[in-house]
Design an enzyme around this catalytic site. Structure first.
Site, PDB file in Angstrom:
ATOM      1  N   ASP A  12       0.941  -1.206  -0.023  1.00  0.00           N
ATOM      2  CA  ASP A  12       0.006   0.124   0.079  1.00  0.00           C
ATOM      3  C   ASP A  12       0.970   1.144   0.020  1.00  0.00           C
ATOM      4  O   ASP A  12       1.772   1.468   0.653  1.00  0.00           O
ATOM      5  CB  ASP A  12      -0.898  -0.084   1.251  1.00  0.00           C
ATOM      6  N   ASP A 134     -15.526  -3.388   0.112  1.00  0.00           N
ATOM      7  CA  ASP A 134     -15.130  -3.088   1.714  1.00  0.00           C
ATOM      8  C   ASP A 134     -16.079  -2.912   2.561  1.00  0.00           C
ATOM      9  O   ASP A 134     -17.006  -1.906   2.210  1.00  0.00           O
ATOM     10  CB  ASP A 134     -14.074  -1.651   1.460  1.00  0.00           C
TER      11      ASP A 134
END
Length: 244
Positions: A12, A134
């Protein structure tokens, strides 16, 4: 896609550096250095797939870490599969990345706002779209996990499977980055709702968590903080999967 269960290391990126967020909230990040070095480390440890996320892109709505991503692709893209999410908002952007050599694009906000984009990309690059669902408090959230949608993850997953998605990336935001363990029930529910692979993410702290997600039916698990913090090694996780 994922013929055998895999542990997929996360890379990330924020401001050109590898970071991990707690619960997806800006300001909670811990930094882990250069993305290329991290990617190479995971490849050397046996990763077959890398999970890249442009966190700035996810929050801002357009990709911000393109240079770092290009460097990772140049360094390891021919050695492993690479999937990328964060700030990919149009079919044109997705197709250009796939044409560049990316194996899979991850669509979250774009898929929620314009579901047909999944079919548009999939028609040109079959099996290349992972739809990112998500979930926070049982609801799909978008825009860097800051906005609720009212969508139920399992119902949304079935819809995207019908639109040609190659897989579903499910992140349990409530446990993401906390190193306190996974919840298998939401994953199992998603797996039961679709016939395409479900990749789980969020909460992994131990190798037992990895094995639990495999038992829940996930095709793979994305792991970030646990690997960067040394909770276990990628090599040890791969060995445990082979033994089990």
């Amino acid at each position: 896609m994922f013929p055998e269960f895999e542990v997929v290391p996360a890379v990330d990126m924020q401001d050109g550096q590898v970071v991990q967020l707690v619960g997806g909230e800006r300001g909670t990040e811990k930094t882990y250095g250069d993305p290329v070095e991290a990617a190479q480390r995971w490849v050397d440890a046996g990763a077959r797939t890398l999970h890249l996320v442009d966190l700035d892109g996810a929050f801002e709505g357009e990709r911000q870490n393109a240079a770092a991503i290009e460097s990772v692709l140049d360094a390891v893209g021919s050695d492993v599969d690479v999937q990328l999410g964060g700030g990919i908002r149009t079919a044109e952007d997705a197709v250009s990345l796939l044409d560049r050599g990316l194996d899979r694009v991850i669509l979250g906000t774009a898929a929620v706002e314009t579901p047909e984009v999944v079919r548009e990309i999939s028609d040109e690059h079959p099996g290349s779209v992972l739809v990112s669902l998500d979930a926070k408090d049982g609801e799909v959230v978008v825009s860097g996990w800051t906005e609720g949608t009212g969508l139920d993850p399992a119902e949304a997953a079935a819809r995207y499977a019908d639109l040609g998605a190659g897989g579903i990336l499910f992140t349990d935001v409530d446990v993401e980055g906390q190193l306190e363990g996974v919840r298998t029930d939401p994953v199992r529910r998603l797996v039961d709702s679709v016939d395409i692979p479900v990749i789980a993410s969020g909460g992994v702290a131990t190798i037992d968590d990895v094995l639990a997600l495999r038992s829940a039916g996930a095709a793979a698990v994305v792991v970030g903080s646990a690997l960067y913090e040394g909770q276990f090694t990628l090599e040890a996780a791969i060995d445990a999967l082979d033994e089990g």
